[in-house]
Design an enzyme around this catalytic site. Structure first.
Site, mmCIF file in Angstrom:
data_model
loop_
_atom_site.group_PDB
_atom_site.id
_atom_site.type_symbol
_atom_site.label_atom_id
_atom_site.label_comp_id
_atom_site.label_asym_id
_atom_site.label_seq_id
_atom_site.Cartn_x
_atom_site.Cartn_y
_atom_site.Cartn_z
ATOM 1 N N ASP A 232 0.842 -1.195 0.000
ATOM 2 C CA ASP A 232 0.000 0.000 0.000
ATOM 3 C C ASP A 232 0.876 1.244 0.000
ATOM 4 O O ASP A 232 1.689 1.447 0.899
ATOM 5 C CB ASP A 232 -0.907 -0.004 1.239
ATOM 6 C CG ASP A 232 -1.841 1.189 1.257
ATOM 7 O OD1 ASP A 232 -2.974 1.062 0.772
ATOM 8 O OD2 ASP A 232 -1.432 2.260 1.764
ATOM 9 N N TYR B 122 2.526 9.921 -0.426
ATOM 10 C CA TYR B 122 3.629 9.371 0.359
ATOM 11 C C TYR B 122 4.974 9.656 -0.304
ATOM 12 O O TYR B 122 6.021 9.443 0.314
ATOM 13 C CB TYR B 122 3.492 7.854 0.524
ATOM 14 C CG TYR B 122 2.255 7.375 1.241
ATOM 15 C CD1 TYR B 122 1.360 8.259 1.844
ATOM 16 C CD2 TYR B 122 1.959 6.015 1.312
ATOM 17 C CE1 TYR B 122 0.219 7.801 2.486
ATOM 18 C CE2 TYR B 122 0.826 5.546 1.963
ATOM 19 C CZ TYR B 122 -0.044 6.447 2.539
ATOM 20 O OH TYR B 122 -1.165 5.978 3.166
ATOM 21 N N LYS C 10 -2.961 5.747 -4.234
ATOM 22 C CA LYS C 10 -4.062 6.667 -3.971
ATOM 23 C C LYS C 10 -3.822 7.995 -4.663
ATOM 24 O O LYS C 10 -2.685 8.481 -4.726
ATOM 25 C CB LYS C 10 -4.219 6.909 -2.458
ATOM 26 C CG LYS C 10 -4.223 5.646 -1.625
ATOM 27 C CD LYS C 10 -4.215 5.953 -0.129
ATOM 28 C CE LYS C 10 -3.920 4.710 0.682
ATOM 29 N NZ LYS C 10 -2.489 4.343 0.649
ATOM 30 N N HIS D 116 -7.930 9.488 -2.074
ATOM 31 C CA HIS D 116 -7.273 9.516 -0.765
ATOM 32 C C HIS D 116 -8.056 10.316 0.276
ATOM 33 O O HIS D 116 -7.982 10.022 1.468
ATOM 34 C CB HIS D 116 -5.867 10.113 -0.923
ATOM 35 C CG HIS D 116 -4.914 9.728 0.155
ATOM 36 N ND1 HIS D 116 -3.550 9.723 -0.027
ATOM 37 C CD2 HIS D 116 -5.094 9.335 1.432
ATOM 38 C CE1 HIS D 116 -2.940 9.340 1.085
ATOM 39 N NE2 HIS D 116 -3.870 9.115 1.996
#
Length: 292
Positions: free
Chosen positions: A47, A52, A77, A110
């Site tokens: 994930d 990120y 996401k 997200h």
């Protein structure tokens, strides 16, 4: 190597019930090494997210692992900064190129703010085109689900990824999502290492009974509740122990005892005033554009 069970999503796809999370692992080689180790240990569910900033390292670790692509479930996401329809379509293609992949197994919105309807249309079309196998949402509360329900009327999300742990068991949301056959995924499944949670007497007693640690009991409780979990760690021993949760079954009394730990709220409240504006205006996933 631990055999990871799967859950069947509402679109028919089978998702591993446990995966490896990469939130807050830096893109300085650390993500690459962590994912490479996780894959070596038997993880087959990863994930990541645009926000990120480590998608490329996840993709490189997948490539270098030598594991056939169809044996690894990959989730990313879309950040709400890119929710406009045309931008969302471009971002999906850019993400695939960045990760070196032909498709993603799961792609999520997200955050539940901004141009949700346009972004969802882009995800739906990308799924039809074969770029995304499953599509879903993240951080949608009951109120935010109701706000955007019309956007999902013709294409129901497969998952909703939300904060979930024994202190925040999302009872109302679980029932609402169950009504639509939407599976919940847990971020922060271990409560971000909350010391109070890890010292709960009921969890420590159950851990002693099964010869497990408290973290393993928490993860198994969530799995047995029907929640997909993906704990994050950069420590190989912890990565390994987080997988060792499928060789026992909690009794109904034990499940009930853990359920009673629920406090009904978490550390993050997507419904709180100001959260939408803060995320829309103060978090930039394209710093290179700002610098120009």
């Amino acid at each position: 190597m631990t055999k990871i069970p799967t859950f069947k999503l509402n679109d028919g796809n089978e998702i591993p019930a446990l995966g490896f999370g990469t939130f807050q692992i830096p893109a300085d080689g650390s993500t690459y090494q962590a994912v490479k180790t996780a894959l070596k240990l038997g993880y087959r569910h990863l994930d990541t997210a645009q926000a990120y900033f480590n998608e490329a390292e996840v993709g490189q670790a997948i490539k270098d692992s030598g594991i056939p692509r169809d044996q690894i479930w990959v989730t990313s996401k879309l950040w709400l900064q890119d929710y406009a329809y045309a931008t969302a379509k471009q971002t999906i293609d850019a993400t695939l190129e960045k990760m070196g992949l032909d498709y993603l197994d799961l792609y999520l919105l997200h955050q539940p703010y901004g141009q949700v309807d346009e972004a969802w249309q882009a995800l739906s079309e990308a799924q039809t085109a074969g770029k995304l196998r499953s599509i879903g949402i993240s951080n949608f509360t009951p109120d935010l689900w109701q706000k955007w329900a019309s956007a999902f009327a013709n294409h129901v999300p497969a998952v909703n990824q939300v904060e979930f742990n024994p202190y925040f068991q999302q009872r109302e949301l679980r029932q609402l999502m169950a009504d639509h056959h939407i599976t919940l995924e847990a971020w922060s499944p271990l409560g971000q290492g909350n010391a109070d949670l890890f010292n709960e007497p009921v969890l420590k007693a159950i851990a002693t009974k099964y010869g497990k640690d408290v973290g393993q009991i928490i993860l198994h409780f969530e799995y047995q509740t029907g929640i997909i979990v993906f704990p994050k760690s950069v420590h190989e021993a912890r990565m390994s122990s987080n997988q060792a949760i499928f060789d026992f079954t909690l009794t109904s009394d034990e499940m009930d005892a853990i359920a009673r730990l629920d406090k009904g709220h978490g550390k993050h409240n997507p419904d709180a005033p100001g959260v939408a504006d803060m995320l829309l205006n103060n978090f930039n996933v394209h710093p290179e554009q700002e610098a120009k």
